[in-house]
Design an enzyme around this catalytic site. Structure first.
Site, PDB file in Angstrom:
ATOM      1  N   GLU A 170       0.828  -1.200   0.000  1.00 38.70           N
ATOM      2  CA  GLU A 170       0.000   0.000   0.000  1.00 38.70           C
ATOM      3  C   GLU A 170       0.868   1.258   0.000  1.00 38.70           C
ATOM      4  OE1 GLU A 170      -3.753  -2.019   2.352  1.00 38.70           O
ATOM      5  OE2 GLU A 170      -2.519  -0.577   3.404  1.00 38.70           O
ATOM      6  N   CYS A 202       3.735   8.546   0.764  1.00 33.68           N
ATOM      7  CA  CYS A 202       4.260   7.679   1.825  1.00 33.68           C
ATOM      8  C   CYS A 202       4.423   6.276   1.235  1.00 33.68           C
ATOM      9  CB  CYS A 202       3.298   7.688   3.008  1.00 33.68           C
ATOM     10  SG  CYS A 202       3.817   6.610   4.347  1.00 33.68           S
ATOM     11  N   CYS A 229       6.236  -6.670   7.640  1.00 30.68           N
ATOM     12  CA  CYS A 229       7.378  -6.212   8.436  1.00 30.68           C
ATOM     13  C   CYS A 229       7.675  -7.249   9.510  1.00 30.68           C
ATOM     14  CB  CYS A 229       7.077  -4.859   9.086  1.00 30.68           C
ATOM     15  SG  CYS A 229       8.498  -4.173   9.988  1.00 30.68           S
ATOM     16  N   CYS A 268       6.251  -4.557  16.017  1.00 35.64           N
ATOM     17  CA  CYS A 268       5.783  -3.536  16.957  1.00 35.64           C
ATOM     18  C   CYS A 268       4.306  -3.805  17.240  1.00 35.64           C
ATOM     19  CB  CYS A 268       5.993  -2.133  16.386  1.00 35.64           C
ATOM     20  SG  CYS A 268       7.711  -1.860  15.896  1.00 35.64           S
ATOM     21  N   CYS A 286       1.231  -1.705  15.605  1.00 32.96           N
ATOM     22  CA  CYS A 286       1.273  -1.411  14.174  1.00 32.96           C
ATOM     23  C   CYS A 286       0.655  -2.557  13.363  1.00 32.96           C
ATOM     24  CB  CYS A 286       2.730  -1.196  13.756  1.00 32.96           C
ATOM     25  SG  CYS A 286       2.991  -1.145  11.975  1.00 32.96           S
ATOM     26  N   GLY A 297       6.726  -1.711   6.310  1.00 36.96           N
ATOM     27  CA  GLY A 297       8.081  -2.246   6.370  1.00 36.96           C
ATOM     28  C   GLY A 297       9.096  -1.350   7.047  1.00 36.96           C
ATOM     29  N   GLU A 298      10.236  -1.947   7.362  1.00 33.96           N
ATOM     30  CA  GLU A 298      11.332  -1.227   8.005  1.00 33.96           C
ATOM     31  C   GLU A 298      12.391  -0.950   6.930  1.00 33.96           C
ATOM     32  OE1 GLU A 298      12.329   0.390  10.612  1.00 33.96           O
ATOM     33  OE2 GLU A 298      14.381   0.457   9.855  1.00 33.96           O
ATOM     34  N   SER A 355      12.110   6.741   7.747  1.00 30.16           N
ATOM     35  CA  SER A 355      11.775   6.489   9.148  1.00 30.16           C
ATOM     36  C   SER A 355      12.235   5.091   9.543  1.00 30.16           C
ATOM     37  CB  SER A 355      10.260   6.610   9.343  1.00 30.16           C
ATOM     38  OG  SER A 355       9.886   6.233  10.651  1.00 30.16           O
ATOM     39  N   HIS A 408       8.901   6.341  20.738  1.00 30.69           N
ATOM     40  CA  HIS A 408       7.663   5.884  21.393  1.00 30.69           C
ATOM     41  C   HIS A 408       7.738   5.619  22.890  1.00 30.69           C
ATOM     42  CE1 HIS A 408       5.924   5.716  17.445  1.00 30.69           C
ATOM     43  NE2 HIS A 408       6.732   4.749  17.052  1.00 30.69           N
ATOM     44  N   ASN A 450      -3.257   5.507  16.017  1.00 34.20           N
ATOM     45  CA  ASN A 450      -4.300   5.105  15.077  1.00 34.20           C
ATOM     46  C   ASN A 450      -4.754   3.694  15.421  1.00 34.20           C
ATOM     47  OD1 ASN A 450      -4.258   7.480  13.439  1.00 34.20           O
ATOM     48  ND2 ASN A 450      -2.306   6.781  12.580  1.00 34.20           N
ATOM     49  N   CYS A 471      -0.683   6.341   9.917  1.00 35.40           N
ATOM     50  CA  CYS A 471       0.555   5.666  10.328  1.00 35.40           C
ATOM     51  C   CYS A 471       0.211   4.352  11.006  1.00 35.40           C
ATOM     52  CB  CYS A 471       1.292   6.487  11.380  1.00 35.40           C
ATOM     53  SG  CYS A 471       1.900   8.038  10.797  1.00 35.40           S
TER      54      CYS A 471
HETATM   55  N1  SAH Z   1       9.207   0.873  10.001  1.00 36.19           N
HETATM   56  C1  SAH Z   1       9.448   2.266  10.094  1.00 36.19           C
HETATM   57  C2  SAH Z   1       8.589   3.098   9.169  1.00 36.19           C
HETATM   58  C3  SAH Z   1       7.155   2.697   8.984  1.00 36.19           C
HETATM   59  S1  SAH Z   1       6.070   2.955  10.331  1.00 36.19           S
HETATM   60  C4  SAH Z   1       9.299   2.723  11.516  1.00 36.19           C
HETATM   61  O1  SAH Z   1       8.784   1.969  12.342  1.00 36.19           O
HETATM   62  O2  SAH Z   1       9.741   3.824  11.800  1.00 36.19           O
HETATM   63  C5  SAH Z   1       5.794   4.725  10.318  1.00 36.19           C
HETATM   64  C6  SAH Z   1       5.518   5.322  11.699  1.00 36.19           C
HETATM   65  O3  SAH Z   1       4.209   4.966  12.163  1.00 36.19           O
HETATM   66  C7  SAH Z   1       6.475   4.846  12.771  1.00 36.19           C
HETATM   67  O4  SAH Z   1       6.891   5.920  13.577  1.00 36.19           O
HETATM   68  C8  SAH Z   1       5.613   3.906  13.584  1.00 36.19           C
HETATM   69  O5  SAH Z   1       6.099   3.701  14.876  1.00 36.19           O
HETATM   70  C9  SAH Z   1       4.286   4.610  13.535  1.00 36.19           C
HETATM   71  N2  SAH Z   1       3.142   3.790  13.891  1.00 36.19           N
HETATM   72  C10 SAH Z   1       3.008   2.448  13.779  1.00 36.19           C
HETATM   73  N3  SAH Z   1       1.780   2.059  14.183  1.00 36.19           N
HETATM   74  C11 SAH Z   1       1.124   3.181  14.547  1.00 36.19           C
HETATM   75  C12 SAH Z   1      -0.199   3.432  15.023  1.00 36.19           C
HETATM   76  N4  SAH Z   1      -1.076   2.442  15.201  1.00 36.19           N
HETATM   77  N5  SAH Z   1      -0.535   4.706  15.288  1.00 36.19           N
HETATM   78  C13 SAH Z   1       0.333   5.724  15.084  1.00 36.19           C
HETATM   79  N6  SAH Z   1       1.590   5.552  14.623  1.00 36.19           N
HETATM   80  C14 SAH Z   1       1.982   4.289  14.362  1.00 36.19           C
HETATM   81 FE1  SF4 Z   2       7.354  -1.495  13.636  1.00 31.80          FE
HETATM   82 FE2  SF4 Z   2       7.598   0.196  11.550  1.00 31.80          FE
HETATM   83 FE3  SF4 Z   2       7.537  -2.454  11.171  1.00 31.80          FE
HETATM   84 FE4  SF4 Z   2       5.326  -1.212  11.919  1.00 31.80          FE
HETATM   85  S1  SF4 Z   2       6.397  -0.926   9.989  1.00 31.80           S
HETATM   86  S2  SF4 Z   2       6.145  -3.159  12.758  1.00 31.80           S
HETATM   87  S3  SF4 Z   2       6.133   0.365  13.252  1.00 31.80           S
HETATM   88  S4  SF4 Z   2       9.085  -1.320  12.282  1.00 31.80           S
END
Ligand code: SAH
Ligand code: SF4
Length: 358
Positions: free
Chosen positions: A96, A109, A116, A120, A123, A173-174, A205, A230, A304, A347
């Protein structure tokens, strides 16, 4: 005969296009023409490349498909400012990409992986697990897709930009877990012979892969970096972001400090505001202490909602209290506007529509 290599033309570096043409005994200047069709004209198909001889176009198209993204679902948020595209790739994997409009800016974005592996808890992408890395061309193509769309829909020129103005690698993804393809994609986007997109308008990011932060500082110092923090204590951060067990705060923060020293840039820290979890005054104070003296900015994002996590977004009052503590400590901070939640384009929400659409 040319076998299809499984790579698309967007996966090739300029030098690779040149050697391919040499191998095919085509004039070298064709490389520049091809590059312009791909990254300046944003040609949607080989047929559009009218100054290339038809046999060359046919040969290219047999060896390298122009792109690999097939748009499947196109969602526009109710306020009209956010658009999410779900693409399928030839192996059936889905990704997406989100386009956000603010004033005259158009920010895309982009996803760097299908799924991923970082897990986390809050997410949606992490909740769904890892599928595969994206190729550099699959990353680049997401940007070109939206740029092409913007140019097509542009009516009159007036003041608005009808092109992409910012690229953030904050989709699925990371990015630093797919480091080589990431760097290739960044190079392709900022290549002055082609797309010529300013590195300073790109932000990557990361969840905090320390060795990659160190490499990135050396290798691509013009690109902006955001670090998903976080939590300001290891106990809480490890519970939310499992990667913290491998790269705890005492490794992460010095890596950020070293990044700032060597790049002379500013860094962003991301902080999802979760009611009763990481929005306490104690966490705010710990955060202020942790990043004191760093040239940085804290981006607060109200959580979110995702299917696999029960937490709720912080209330306005709690956010105000949290911010007041940061302000007092002279920590620059802002609250990110929530956008596209109705289409799961916020996000951490990517791959939710796919799941709920079955
Ligand atoms: N993997 C990378 C980039 C993608 S996630 C990273 O983790 O940084 C983009 C951002 O959205 C990150 O800061 C992540 O921690 C945040 N994020 C993930 N789940 C979220 C949620 N449910 N609500 C708000 N931000 C979230
Ligand atoms: Fe964590 Fe970023 Fe991967 Fe979501 S996309 S699991 S926030 S590392």
């Amino acid at each position: 005969m040319n076998m299809n290599s499984g790579r698309s033309l967007y996966d090739l570096k300029f030098d690779e296009v040149q050697s391919l043409l040499q191998e095919w005994q085509e004039p070298v200047f064709r490389a520049k023409q091809i590059w312009e069709w791909l990254y300046v004209q944003l040609a949607p198909a080989y047929d559009a490349m009218t100054n290339l001889p038809k046999p060359l176009r046919d040969r290219l198209s047999a060896a390298y498909p122009l792109g690999r993204l097939t748009p499947k679902i196109d969602l526009l948020s109710s306020d009209g400012w956010t658009r999410k595209l779900l693409f399928t790739l030839p192996d059936g994997v889905q990704i997406e990409t989100v386009l956000m409009e603010y004033d005259t800016r158009h920010t895309v974005c982009v996803s760097t992986q299908a799924g991923c592996a970082m897990g986390c808890t809050f997410c949606a992408t992490g909740q769904g697990g890892f599928q595969r890395n994206l190729a550099s061309g699959e990353i680049v193509e997401q940007v070109l897709f939206f740029d092409r769309k913007l140019r097509q829909t542009s009516r009159q020129p007036p003041t608005a930009n009808h092109h992409i103005t910012n690229v953030v690698l904050m989709g699925m993804g990371e990015p630093f877990a797919n480091y080589t393809a990431l760097l290739d994609a960044l190079d392709r986007l900022s290549d002055p012979r082609g797309y010529n997109f300013g590195a300073r308008r790109i932000t990557v990011s990361t969840v905090g892969l320390v060795p990659m932060i160190e490499r990135f500082a050396q290798e691509r110092s013009q690109v902006n970096l955001a670090v998903s923090l976080h939590a300001a204590t290891n106990e809480l951060r490890s519970a939310m972001l499992p990667i913290n067990k491998r790269y705890p705060l005492e490794a992460l923060i010095p890596a950020c400090r070293a990044y700032l020293t060597s790049t002379h840039r500013r860094l962003s820290f991301e902080w999802a505001m979760i009611e009763g979890v990481n929005d306490t005054p104690a966490q705010a104070r710990a955060l202020a202490q942790l990043i004191k003296g760093l040239l940085c900015h804290v981006n607060l994002i109200p959580l979110n909602p995702t299917h696999g996590y029960a937490g709720a977004a912080s209330t306005r009052e709690r956010i105000a209290t949290f911010r007041a503590i940061l302000d007092e400590a002279h920590i620059a901070n802002s609250l990110r506007v929530r956008r596209g939640i109705d289409i799961h384009a916020g996000c951490g929400q990517l791959q939710q529509a796919a799941a709920s659409a079955g």
